[in-house]
Design a protein around this motif. Structure first.
Motif, short mmCIF file in Angstrom:
data_model
loop_
_atom_site.label_atom_id
_atom_site.label_comp_id
_atom_site.label_asym_id
_atom_site.label_seq_id
_atom_site.Cartn_x
_atom_site.Cartn_y
_atom_site.Cartn_z
N LYS A 259 0.86 -1.19 0.00
CA LYS A 259 0.00 0.00 0.00
C LYS A 259 0.89 1.22 0.00
O LYS A 259 1.89 1.28 0.74
N ALA A 260 0.55 2.21 -0.86
CA ALA A 260 1.35 3.43 -0.95
C ALA A 260 1.44 4.10 0.42
O ALA A 260 0.45 4.22 1.14
N THR A 288 -8.74 3.08 2.50
CA THR A 288 -8.65 3.80 1.23
C THR A 288 -7.19 4.08 0.89
O THR A 288 -6.40 4.47 1.76
N SER A 290 -3.80 3.55 -2.43
CA SER A 290 -3.27 3.00 -3.67
C SER A 290 -2.52 1.71 -3.35
O SER A 290 -1.61 1.71 -2.50
N TYR A 291 -2.88 0.62 -4.03
CA TYR A 291 -2.30 -0.70 -3.77
C TYR A 291 -1.58 -1.21 -5.02
O TYR A 291 -1.95 -0.87 -6.15
N SER A 292 -0.58 -2.05 -4.81
CA SER A 292 0.14 -2.71 -5.91
C SER A 292 0.65 -4.05 -5.39
O SER A 292 0.60 -4.33 -4.17
N GLU A 309 0.79 -2.29 -11.87
CA GLU A 309 0.09 -1.01 -11.93
C GLU A 309 -0.74 -0.84 -10.65
O GLU A 309 -1.26 -1.80 -10.09
N ALA A 310 -0.86 0.38 -10.20
CA ALA A 310 -1.54 0.65 -8.93
C ALA A 310 -3.06 0.62 -9.11
O ALA A 310 -3.59 0.96 -10.17
N GLU A 312 -6.58 1.98 -7.10
CA GLU A 312 -7.08 2.91 -6.10
C GLU A 312 -8.31 2.31 -5.43
O GLU A 312 -9.37 2.19 -6.05
N LYS A 398 -6.08 12.18 -3.19
CA LYS A 398 -5.07 11.16 -3.45
C LYS A 398 -3.84 11.34 -2.56
O LYS A 398 -2.76 10.90 -2.93
N TYR A 402 -5.90 9.48 3.08
CA TYR A 402 -6.87 9.41 2.00
C TYR A 402 -8.28 9.69 2.55
O TYR A 402 -8.65 9.18 3.61
#
Length: 629
Positions: A259-260, A288, A290-292, A309-310, A312, A398, A402
């Motif tokens: 997670k970002a 909430t 951005s995950y990758s 790719e991320a 959301e 963003k 979040y």
């Protein structure tokens, strides 16, 4: 923004307009396609036109003809082409931006290629699928053998998933050669190729088989997705899936979820399968983000892949809900445009938010915009029946922490091709007697505005209410009826008619009148019968009253109870009735002096006979005489 800054910006825009007017031109905008200018038949594509600062009008041109025009408050406009066709949409596009009374020059032409109309080519490479960094790699794309006039076609090397073109070639023969000079980590991935017509319509082939290129020292990036969608209500469960390419050198790998904003993986799983799922149970507002994902070899070298790719993930509820409106309205004619406008609430102003348009039943967001203002416009172009449905929107930030708004109220969009036809019903029923009032009810969606009632052979009736009243109906009202409703402010647009409803008006029949008369008479007789049978005091007076009482009484009592009783007569006395030609005025008592004698009718409860009485003979039984006239 202070008033001084606003004033200076206004002065600058006015000076810019004046300079542009002297030059008689505006800067040329930029046009590109999202996700790619190569689109499978039946898919959607967005054409974005980026103008200069201050642009407020945009035009989309198709093969030299104006296709669409819109006003936007920002310097970029989006034109969405839905369900693209290889004849209608595989064309050359350009756009213009406008400011005040001036228009820019057209952008550079963009050829939109629609694939799926031609046989797929074959793809091959000069090296093994795994190469060292710095290697020169050649990829060949061979057209199908049965194609005629190969000089009329161009070739494109594509990224396999997005179909984004890397290179284009226009050879004279049936084969194109693509070179990758000194490959590095950025060149690792999956490739395919197509060929397509050089002239409009740009009809393309099916994509070739996928060619996967791996560079030593770095593993290809995985694919990351969510089946259920990325906007989840608090408390819901979501599974994020991570899949890796099939490589012969890999047996078992460790998948990691990131997670970002965090340094360590949230979850890790070891598997020999090509994919794995990461479950996030009962998501909360703080989930909430951005995950990758990535994967790593379970060997001594322990090479790791590039991050995916991320995605959301949005869990709504931490910001006030926006409002959603539709222009020109909720009901749209097929092939026309509608714009859904999502607004931040008045009490909230966040300049760095992203707006997302959602549709019920569609897991992924339809559109996303980061306009930098308080609202976003989501255009739905050339709507069709499948565009009808329930829409909502959210906005979010963003940055950490979040924050995501609550979803807007659901907005139901109707397309005329998908409008339900109304239903017509009658009360008290479709079959009535002449003189009755009949109400016809035309039922449809709640937002309907006007109604029209049609009867075969009669003029239509139009009104603002759904109930049509027919008063004192006669036989002329019999026939087939149907109704329609008007779905919007367009007075010329009406829906399909309802199913026919047959109304039958009948005249009252003689049989019915006779039946009613008989029932009335019977009720009157029953009333009199009950009245006489239950009187506590018998009818006193003359014989006529006693006879009347016995007539009505005998139907509800035994026969013996109906006989007249003498206060002194025994229970088994004989009853005689004098029969004479004339009714005597005095009590009928036989005279002994009568020379001719008297004829008697002897009535006895046990016997009944007729005899000639002797005047001098005396009766030994008590006798009751009744004169019968």
């Amino acid at each position: 923004m202070g008033p001084t800054v606003t004033f200076l910006i206004s002065i600058g825009l006015c000076l810019d307009w004046a300079v542009r007017a002297q030059m008689d031109t505006l800067p040329r905008p930029t046009l590109w396609a999202v996700p790619s200018p190569v689109v499978p038949k039946g898919a959607d594509v967005t054409l974005r036109c980026q103008g200069h600062l201050g642009s407020d009008r945009f035009q989309l041109w198709n093969d030299g003809e104006l296709r669409d025009e819109r006003n936007e408050s920002w310097q970029q406009a989006e034109f969405v082409l839905r369900n693209v066709d290889d004849q209608r949409d595989a064309r050359s596009y350009s756009c213009r931006s406008g400011q005040g009374p001036w228009w820019s020059e057209p952008s550079e032409a963009l050829a939109l290629v629609v694939t799926g109309a031609l046989p797929k080519p074959t793809v091959s490479t000069s090296h093994y699928y795994t190469v060292y960094p710095g290697t020169r790699v050649t990829i060949w794309c061979q057209m199908a053998q049965q194609m005629a006039s190969p000089q009329d076609y161009s070739f494109a090397l594509l990224e396999a998933k997005s179909l984004e073109p890397f290179q284009r070639q226009s050879p004279a023969g049936t084969q194109a050669v693509f070179l990758l000079l000194s490959v590095g980590a950025k060149d690792a991935g999956r490739y395919s190729c197509i060929y397509y017509k050089k002239t409009a319509p740009y009809r393309g082939s099916h994509p070739s088989e996928i060619l996967e290129l791996t560079v030593y020292g770095l593993l290809p990036r995985p694919t990351f997705w969510a089946q259920s969608g990325l906007v989840m209500a608090p408390g819901a469960n979501i599974t994020l899936w991570c899949s890796r390419p099939k490589l012969s050198s890999l047996k078992e790998v460790t998948f990691s979820l990131y997670k970002a904003g965090t340094q360590r993986p949230l979850q890790q799983q070891t598997s020999a399968d090509l994919w794995t799922g990461f479950l996030l149970p009962s998501v909360r507002l703080e989930d909430t983000g951005s995950y990758s994902c990535s994967y790593m070899e379970r060997t001594v070298s322990a090479k790791e892949s590039e991050p995916s790719e991320a995605l959301e993930l949005l869990v709504p509820g931490s910001l006030p809900r926006p409002s959603l409106s539709a222009l020109p309205g909720l009901v749209v004619e097929s092939g026309m445009h509608v714009t859904l406008q999502c607004w931040q609430p008045h009490q909230t102003f966040l300049s760095d938010v992203t707006f997302i348009l959602l549709k019920v039943g569609t897991p992924q967001p339809l559109q996303s915009q980061s306009p930098g203002g308080t609202s976003a416009a989501f255009p739905l172009l050339s709507v069709r029946a499948q565009d009808a449905g329930n829409y909502s929107c959210v906005y979010y930030r963003k940055m950490v922490p979040y924050q995501v708004s609550k979803p807007s109220q659901v907005l139901e969009i109707w397309v005329t091709d998908a409008l339900p036809k109304p239903s017509l019903s009658a009360w008290p029923g479709p079959e009535v007697v002449s003189g009755t009032n009949v109400t016809l009810l035309c039922q449809g969606p709640s937002w309907r505005t006007r109604f029209i009632l049609h009867k075969e052979g009669s003029p239509d009736t139009t009104q603002d209410e759904a109930q049509f009243l027919l008063t004192h109906v006669t036989s002329k009202h019999s026939g087939n009826y149907s109704c329609r409703y008007q779905p919007g402010t367009n007075s010329s647009l009406w829906t399909q008619p309802s199913d026919h409803l047959e109304i039958t008006v009948r005249e009252p029949s003689n049989t019915l009148l006779i039946t009613l008369s008989c029932v009335s008479s019977l009720l009157l007789c029953l009333f009199l019968l009950v009245f006489f049978c239950h009187r506590s005091t018998p009818l006193a007076g003359d014989l006529h009253g006693d006879s009347l009482r016995r007539f009505f009484c005998c139907s509800c009592h035994p026969w013996s109870a109906c006989l007249p009783r003498h206060p002194e007569a025994p229970r088994d006395e004989a009853l005689y009735t004098q029969v004479a030609e004339k009714t005597p005025t005095e009590p009928s008592v036989p005279m002994a002096e009568d020379p001719e004698g008297v004829t008697y009718a002897h009535l006895n409860i046990r016997t009944l006979n007729k005899r000639q009485a002797d005047p001098q003979e005396k009766s030994t039984e008590s006798t009751v005489y009744a004169s019968v006239s």
